[in-house]
Motif scaffolding. Sequence first.
Motif, PDB file in Angstrom:
ATOM      1  N   THR A  45       0.905  -1.380   0.250  1.00 32.83           N
ATOM      2  CA  THR A  45      -0.029  -0.005   0.130  1.00 32.83           C
ATOM      3  C   THR A  45       0.942   1.282   0.121  1.00 32.83           C
ATOM      4  O   THR A  45       1.680   1.418   0.858  1.00 32.83           O
ATOM      5  CB  THR A  45      -0.987   0.018   1.143  1.00 32.83           C
ATOM      6  N   PRO A  46       0.652   2.327  -0.952  1.00 28.93           N
ATOM      7  CA  PRO A  46       1.431   3.378  -1.066  1.00 28.93           C
ATOM      8  C   PRO A  46       1.316   4.473   0.102  1.00 28.93           C
ATOM      9  O   PRO A  46       0.234   4.311   0.739  1.00 28.93           O
ATOM     10  CB  PRO A  46       1.056   4.161  -2.225  1.00 28.93           C
ATOM     11  N   LYS A  47       2.333   4.904   0.496  1.00 28.70           N
ATOM     12  CA  LYS A  47       2.469   6.093   1.578  1.00 28.70           C
ATOM     13  C   LYS A  47       2.565   7.219   0.971  1.00 28.70           C
ATOM     14  O   LYS A  47       3.762   7.716   0.514  1.00 28.70           O
ATOM     15  CB  LYS A  47       3.572   5.539   2.715  1.00 28.70           C
ATOM     16  N   ILE A  48       1.431   7.965   0.712  1.00 31.09           N
ATOM     17  CA  ILE A  48       1.690   9.248   0.116  1.00 31.09           C
ATOM     18  C   ILE A  48       1.324  10.595   1.055  1.00 31.09           C
ATOM     19  O   ILE A  48       0.078  10.246   1.609  1.00 31.09           O
ATOM     20  CB  ILE A  48       0.819   9.422  -1.235  1.00 31.09           C
ATOM     21  N   GLU A  49       1.903  11.398   1.116  1.00 25.50           N
ATOM     22  CA  GLU A  49       1.338  12.606   1.924  1.00 25.50           C
ATOM     23  C   GLU A  49       0.344  13.095   1.893  1.00 25.50           C
ATOM     24  O   GLU A  49      -0.118  13.639   0.452  1.00 25.50           O
ATOM     25  CB  GLU A  49       2.644  13.765   2.114  1.00 25.50           C
ATOM     26  N   GLY A  50      -0.645  13.471   2.613  1.00 23.23           N
ATOM     27  CA  GLY A  50      -1.885  14.160   2.452  1.00 23.23           C
ATOM     28  C   GLY A  50      -2.908  12.831   2.063  1.00 23.23           C
ATOM     29  O   GLY A  50      -4.206  13.335   1.933  1.00 23.23           O
ATOM     30  N   LEU A  51      -2.626  11.812   2.098  1.00 22.90           N
ATOM     31  CA  LEU A  51      -3.671  10.733   1.647  1.00 22.90           C
ATOM     32  C   LEU A  51      -3.730   9.721   2.597  1.00 22.90           C
ATOM     33  O   LEU A  51      -2.736   9.197   3.254  1.00 22.90           O
ATOM     34  CB  LEU A  51      -3.291   9.855   0.189  1.00 22.90           C
ATOM     35  N   ASP A  52      -4.933   8.966   3.100  1.00 23.86           N
ATOM     36  CA  ASP A  52      -5.154   7.972   3.924  1.00 23.86           C
ATOM     37  C   ASP A  52      -5.543   6.837   3.135  1.00 23.86           C
ATOM     38  O   ASP A  52      -6.934   6.901   2.646  1.00 23.86           O
ATOM     39  CB  ASP A  52      -5.915   8.356   4.943  1.00 23.86           C
ATOM     40  N   ILE A  53      -4.826   5.819   2.700  1.00 20.19           N
ATOM     41  CA  ILE A  53      -5.215   4.770   1.786  1.00 20.19           C
ATOM     42  C   ILE A  53      -5.119   3.429   2.667  1.00 20.19           C
ATOM     43  O   ILE A  53      -4.444   2.926   3.258  1.00 20.19           O
ATOM     44  CB  ILE A  53      -3.921   4.421   0.810  1.00 20.19           C
ATOM     45  N   GLY A  54      -6.357   2.815   2.666  1.00 24.83           N
ATOM     46  CA  GLY A  54      -6.686   1.514   3.196  1.00 24.83           C
ATOM     47  C   GLY A  54      -7.430   0.537   2.358  1.00 24.83           C
ATOM     48  O   GLY A  54      -7.966   0.824   1.380  1.00 24.83           O
ATOM     49  N   VAL A  55      -6.958  -0.729   2.756  1.00 25.98           N
ATOM     50  CA  VAL A  55      -7.650  -1.633   2.133  1.00 25.98           C
ATOM     51  C   VAL A  55      -7.963  -3.128   2.817  1.00 25.98           C
ATOM     52  O   VAL A  55      -7.197  -3.234   3.894  1.00 25.98           O
ATOM     53  CB  VAL A  55      -6.649  -2.376   1.015  1.00 25.98           C
ATOM     54  N   ILE A  56      -9.107  -3.598   2.518  1.00 26.45           N
ATOM     55  CA  ILE A  56      -9.317  -5.214   3.115  1.00 26.45           C
ATOM     56  C   ILE A  56      -9.772  -5.711   2.092  1.00 26.45           C
ATOM     57  O   ILE A  56     -10.382  -5.646   1.073  1.00 26.45           O
ATOM     58  CB  ILE A  56     -10.312  -4.868   4.285  1.00 26.45           C
ATOM     59  N   SER A  57      -9.203  -7.316   2.391  1.00 32.65           N
ATOM     60  CA  SER A  57      -9.715  -8.315   1.285  1.00 32.65           C
ATOM     61  C   SER A  57      -9.834  -9.628   2.310  1.00 32.65           C
ATOM     62  O   SER A  57      -8.833 -10.100   2.772  1.00 32.65           O
ATOM     63  CB  SER A  57      -8.776  -8.461   0.300  1.00 32.65           C
ATOM     64  N   VAL A  58     -11.041 -10.038   2.378  1.00 29.74           N
ATOM     65  CA  VAL A  58     -11.337 -11.356   3.086  1.00 29.74           C
ATOM     66  C   VAL A  58     -11.792 -12.436   2.224  1.00 29.74           C
ATOM     67  O   VAL A  58     -13.102 -12.468   1.688  1.00 29.74           O
ATOM     68  CB  VAL A  58     -12.263 -11.098   4.200  1.00 29.74           C
ATOM     69  N   PRO A  59     -11.014 -13.522   1.958  1.00 30.73           N
ATOM     70  CA  PRO A  59     -11.536 -14.622   0.895  1.00 30.73           C
ATOM     71  C   PRO A  59     -12.473 -15.495   1.589  1.00 30.73           C
ATOM     72  O   PRO A  59     -12.590 -15.613   2.726  1.00 30.73           O
ATOM     73  CB  PRO A  59     -10.262 -15.307   0.641  1.00 30.73           C
ATOM     74  N   ALA A  60     -13.685 -15.616   0.865  1.00 36.06           N
ATOM     75  CA  ALA A  60     -14.826 -16.502   1.221  1.00 36.06           C
ATOM     76  C   ALA A  60     -14.168 -17.782   1.544  1.00 36.06           C
ATOM     77  O   ALA A  60     -14.793 -18.436   2.503  1.00 36.06           O
ATOM     78  CB  ALA A  60     -15.895 -16.451   0.304  1.00 36.06           C
ATOM     79  N   GLU A  61     -13.282 -18.328   0.893  1.00 28.38           N
ATOM     80  CA  GLU A  61     -12.560 -19.592   0.873  1.00 28.38           C
ATOM     81  C   GLU A  61     -11.270 -19.612   1.123  1.00 28.38           C
ATOM     82  O   GLU A  61     -10.663 -18.379   1.216  1.00 28.38           O
ATOM     83  CB  GLU A  61     -13.132 -20.728  -0.028  1.00 28.38           C
ATOM     84  N   GLN A  62     -10.345 -20.587   0.988  1.00 27.43           N
ATOM     85  CA  GLN A  62      -8.945 -20.520   1.133  1.00 27.43           C
ATOM     86  C   GLN A  62      -8.393 -19.569  -0.186  1.00 27.43           C
ATOM     87  O   GLN A  62      -7.412 -18.841  -0.204  1.00 27.43           O
ATOM     88  CB  GLN A  62      -8.383 -22.120   0.931  1.00 27.43           C
ATOM     89  N   MET A  63      -9.007 -19.756  -1.266  1.00 25.00           N
ATOM     90  CA  MET A  63      -8.669 -19.209  -2.635  1.00 25.00           C
ATOM     91  C   MET A  63      -9.343 -17.900  -2.719  1.00 25.00           C
ATOM     92  O   MET A  63     -10.499 -17.967  -2.645  1.00 25.00           O
ATOM     93  CB  MET A  63      -8.625 -20.130  -3.795  1.00 25.00           C
ATOM     94  N   ASN A  64      -8.765 -16.632  -2.885  1.00 26.22           N
ATOM     95  CA  ASN A  64      -9.274 -15.593  -3.208  1.00 26.22           C
ATOM     96  C   ASN A  64      -9.705 -15.359  -4.732  1.00 26.22           C
ATOM     97  O   ASN A  64      -8.827 -15.306  -5.538  1.00 26.22           O
ATOM     98  CB  ASN A  64      -8.496 -14.288  -2.636  1.00 26.22           C
ATOM     99  N   GLY A  65     -10.874 -15.065  -5.246  1.00 22.25           N
ATOM    100  CA  GLY A  65     -11.637 -14.703  -6.312  1.00 22.25           C
ATOM    101  C   GLY A  65     -11.250 -13.307  -6.768  1.00 22.25           C
ATOM    102  O   GLY A  65     -11.493 -12.989  -7.765  1.00 22.25           O
ATOM    103  N   ASP A  66     -10.911 -12.480  -5.602  1.00 21.57           N
ATOM    104  CA  ASP A  66     -10.839 -11.222  -5.839  1.00 21.57           C
ATOM    105  C   ASP A  66      -9.236 -10.545  -5.858  1.00 21.57           C
ATOM    106  O   ASP A  66      -8.407 -11.331  -5.401  1.00 21.57           O
ATOM    107  CB  ASP A  66     -11.549 -10.136  -4.926  1.00 21.57           C
TER     108      ASP A  66
END
Length: 215
Positions: A45-66
């Motif tokens: 995840t980039p760290k850029i001054e003035g921006l708050d960047i967040g991300v979350i990814s939770v796979p439904a099963e072991q393999m993630n389709g997203d």
Amino acid sequence: FLLETMIYYGLQHQELRTLREEQLALISEISVAASMQKTLLATTTPKIEGLDIGVISVPAEQMNGDYYHFIERKDGSFGIGIADVIGKGVPAALCMSMIKYSIDSFPDEYMSPKTILESLNRVVERNVDPSMFITMLYAQYAPNESKLSLASAGHEPGFQYHADTHTFQEIKTNGLVLGVVPNATYDQYELTVKKGDMIILLTDGVTECRQGDRF
């Protein structure tokens, strides 16, 4: 009768043991594939001054389709690709790996959102089984201009929160999913992002999530 019953039971028991061994082998293979997927699709995840960047990814099963991937550019801007493979498991993971390394191979001068999707569409159309489709959104933010450029290939568009009016606005985009036709073209959209605004990008894992009998 008892002898035949015991023989039948013995055969069934042997078949059950075989099925259990195959199941354990499959679980082990999926576990290894899931570990490989995390390694292959790892992004920072980039760290850029003035921006708050967040991300979350939770796979439904072991393999993630997203899939999501951040790309930092030399001019100070950064891009984010979000994709959803229609299909799960190992084939989906391989498709996402192909997309990531295709994006990473593009030169900086060809990194506009519409150009990236048009290039990826040709890659997917040539290399992915016709039964699999990929929706994708690629966005690029230029901090110096406070502008977000984006293009969508049949993907969930997301929302923009306007801090001055305290309202959410749906981001409207058009575009064909990747891999359907070889020469698909994509429109590029531009959003102005003011101080305090928020951009929310997502996959259908959010919009199709249910709580009881409601979305």
